[in-house]
Design a protein around this motif. Structure first.
Motif, PDB file in Angstrom:
ATOM      1  N   LEU A 183       0.829  -1.208   0.000  1.00  0.00           N
ATOM      2  CA  LEU A 183       0.000   0.000   0.000  1.00  0.00           C
ATOM      3  C   LEU A 183       0.865   1.261   0.000  1.00  0.00           C
ATOM      4  N   VAL A 184       1.993   1.238   0.708  1.00  0.00           N
ATOM      5  CA  VAL A 184       2.906   2.383   0.670  1.00  0.00           C
ATOM      6  C   VAL A 184       3.419   2.589  -0.752  1.00  0.00           C
ATOM      7  N   ARG A 185       3.725   1.491  -1.441  1.00  0.00           N
ATOM      8  CA  ARG A 185       4.216   1.581  -2.825  1.00  0.00           C
ATOM      9  C   ARG A 185       3.148   2.183  -3.744  1.00  0.00           C
ATOM     10  N   ILE A 186       1.901   1.815  -3.536  1.00  0.00           N
ATOM     11  CA  ILE A 186       0.801   2.375  -4.346  1.00  0.00           C
ATOM     12  C   ILE A 186       0.596   3.851  -4.011  1.00  0.00           C
ATOM     13  N   PHE A 187       0.606   4.168  -2.711  1.00  0.00           N
ATOM     14  CA  PHE A 187       0.372   5.535  -2.244  1.00  0.00           C
ATOM     15  C   PHE A 187       1.403   6.507  -2.811  1.00  0.00           C
ATOM     16  N   LYS A 243      10.097  20.127 -11.106  1.00  0.00           N
ATOM     17  CA  LYS A 243      11.054  19.020 -11.197  1.00  0.00           C
ATOM     18  C   LYS A 243      12.149  19.185 -10.141  1.00  0.00           C
ATOM     19  N   ALA A 244      12.624  20.401  -9.967  1.00  0.00           N
ATOM     20  CA  ALA A 244      13.654  20.670  -8.956  1.00  0.00           C
ATOM     21  C   ALA A 244      13.173  20.241  -7.572  1.00  0.00           C
ATOM     22  N   ILE A 245      11.944  20.622  -7.218  1.00  0.00           N
ATOM     23  CA  ILE A 245      11.403  20.278  -5.898  1.00  0.00           C
ATOM     24  C   ILE A 245      11.217  18.768  -5.771  1.00  0.00           C
ATOM     25  N   ALA A 246      10.721  18.124  -6.844  1.00  0.00           N
ATOM     26  CA  ALA A 246      10.490  16.679  -6.807  1.00  0.00           C
ATOM     27  C   ALA A 246      11.775  15.905  -6.554  1.00  0.00           C
ATOM     28  N   PHE A 247      12.905  16.455  -6.986  1.00  0.00           N
ATOM     29  CA  PHE A 247      14.192  15.796  -6.783  1.00  0.00           C
ATOM     30  C   PHE A 247      14.869  16.217  -5.474  1.00  0.00           C
ATOM     31  N   ILE A 298       5.911  19.918  -3.189  1.00  0.00           N
ATOM     32  CA  ILE A 298       4.747  19.758  -4.059  1.00  0.00           C
ATOM     33  C   ILE A 298       3.607  19.220  -3.206  1.00  0.00           C
ATOM     34  N   SER A 299       2.414  19.738  -3.426  1.00  0.00           N
ATOM     35  CA  SER A 299       1.308  19.482  -2.499  1.00  0.00           C
ATOM     36  C   SER A 299       0.811  18.046  -2.492  1.00  0.00           C
ATOM     37  N   ASP A 300       0.906  17.334  -3.612  1.00  0.00           N
ATOM     38  CA  ASP A 300       0.457  15.942  -3.557  1.00  0.00           C
ATOM     39  C   ASP A 300       1.489  15.003  -4.172  1.00  0.00           C
ATOM     40  N   LEU A 301       1.406  13.747  -3.768  1.00  0.00           N
ATOM     41  CA  LEU A 301       2.420  12.765  -4.148  1.00  0.00           C
ATOM     42  C   LEU A 301       2.350  12.386  -5.625  1.00  0.00           C
ATOM     43  N   TYR A 302       1.143  12.443  -6.231  1.00  0.00           N
ATOM     44  CA  TYR A 302       1.089  12.106  -7.661  1.00  0.00           C
ATOM     45  C   TYR A 302       1.916  13.085  -8.476  1.00  0.00           C
TER      46      TYR A 302
END
Length: 449
Positions: A183-187, A243-247, A298-302
């Protein structure tokens, strides 16, 4: 595909109570796309006389004509469809017949005519028992032009619901057969966005692997790009910042260095992203909120997942259908995801009195190169719980080393003289008990959510 309707019990109760009240009601429901607003309002009016209207991005007259047709069909009165009627006249008819009226994606009406808000203000002011529900995915429009103090509707709302993602633990209702680790992997891909969870559920039940659910021609491959391009001008620069924030470049200076954009440009774009609720600011819990302490996420994980994995690897995905070394990189990313999960776990454990004290505030802490993943505090009792989160299998000696480091870092915080507690949330551990939890403990804390 049959969609599950998970949680939202509190919101449903609030809405149904409002529908049955003896006063007129102006109900505002808003939140990001795919969060489940439409599903919520439709579920809320089961067994209730209602008119549901989805506003299109078109001219006001076209929307009015479509609304008139739906009213005529709902009231089984063909004369309404043939008549030349205004918004005001249609609402008078609906109020006389005691219908709940739902306008889904109200911002589309505003885009067609900014003056529509004043019309709806007059409609509501003249009514005596109208039940009106307005929903919207454009959070900035809903907050400024519907809820904001400059809005003609300001002060008239009787209920407002900002719909948030489902919690991590609600994924168990979608995937009862999955382990907490799965479930963590899916989340990490879906966050708590119902539409994305349903998409992944469908893909996995069809025999696909998790790393296949975001391949080209599938919803999660380009969903983020479609949504963001509809909100942003000059998406290229925004995408560079995201992209910068995601990394992991969460400090202002790091974002400037990563993107190569001028500081003034980065500052303005970050503010725009914040207003759109795509990016959020965070400060160390317990410290003064100074600019130099600010971090961006970033506000959400997706969106975080998309900018970390899909966006930089689009060519590879289009050519070959996979991302090289995905498993290794994804497991590293899950350390960040597990911090989110750990925070939710701690909050739920606190609600069940499984912690040394009642937590009233939760956050992160950092100073220069030092960080503490989660801090839970009770300001009144002067008690604080410091927690490290590890997406790893830990042994007793690992735990002792982590707790020793945690105690050292705790002395750098402002919580001098407070009663201090120390804990760890791990993927798996062997040995020491106390305030150390792993995935095996999730069922005990979250069994009845």
């Amino acid at each position: 595909m049959c969609e599950l309707f998970v949680d939202r019990r509190e919101e449903l109760e609030l809405l149904r109570r409002a529908y049955s009240s003896r006063r007129k009601e102006l109900i505002i429901i808003y939140g990001r796309r795919r969060i489940g607003k439409t599903r919520l309002v439709k579920e809320s009016v089961r067994g209730v006389r209602h008119i549901y209207f989805f506003a299109e991005e078109t001219l006001e007259k076209d929307n009015l004509d479509n609304f008139k047709r739906i009213v005529a069909r709902g009231l089984k009165n063909k004369l309404i469809e043939k008549a030349e009627l205004t918004w005001e006249e249609l609402f008078e008819i609906l109020e006389e017949n005691e219908y709940v009226v739902i306008i889904d994606e109200f911002p589309n009406l505003i885009k067609g005519n900014k003056g529509i808000v004043s019309k709806f203000q007059k409609i509501f002011d003249r009514s005596k028992r109208l039940k009106l529900v307005l929903t919207g995915s454009s959070i900035s429009i809903m907050e400024s032009q519907v809820l904001g103090y400059k809005s003609p509707l300001y002060g008239r709302r009787t209920l407002s619901i900002k719909l948030r993602p489902l919690k991590f633990f609600h994924l168990k209702e979608f995937f009862p057969e999955k382990s907490w680790e799965e479930l963590v992997r899916i989340f990490g891909i879906t966050d708590g966005i119902p539409a994305y969870i349903e998409e992944v559920k469908f893909r996995l039940e069809s025999g696909e692997k998790l790393e296949e659910v975001f391949q080209p021609n599938k919803m999660l491959f380009d969903e983020a790009e479609f949504l963001l391009r509809s909100e942003l001008r000059e998406p290229g620069r925004y995408f560079k910042i995201l992209k910068a924030i995601a990394f992991g470049n969460t400090k202002f200076g790091e974002i400037v260095n990563y993107t190569g954009l001028p500081p003034s440009t980065v500052s303005q774009y970050l503010e725009n992203l914040r207003l759109l609720h795509i990016v959020k600011e965070e400060y160390p819990l317990g410290d003064i909120e100074k600019a130099r302490n600010r971090r961006y996420y970033i506000s959400d994980l997706y969106f975080t997942f998309w900018f970390r994995f899909v966006y930089p690897n689009k060519t590879q995905l289009l050519e070959f259908g996979y991302i090289e070394d995905f498993e290794q990189e994804y497991n590293r990313y899950l350390g960040f995801v597990f911090e989110r999960v750990g925070k939710e776990f701690l909050i739920e454990a606190g609600k069940k009195d499984m912690l040394p004290f009642k937590i009233t505030n939760v956050g992160k802490w950092w100073k220069k190169n030092e960080e503490i993943d989660i801090i839970g505090i009770n300001e009144k009792e002067k008690k604080v719980l410091f927690v490290e989160v590890k997406w790893e299998k830990l042994r007793s000696r690992d735990i002792e080393a982590i707790l020793s480091s945690l105690k050292r870092k705790a002395e750098l915080t402002r919580f001098k003289g407070w009663k201090k507690y120390y804990g760890i949330i791990a993927k798996e551990y062997r040995g020491r008990k106390g305030l150390v939890w792993d995935l095996k403990d999730f069922k005990e804390v979250l069994g009845d959510l």
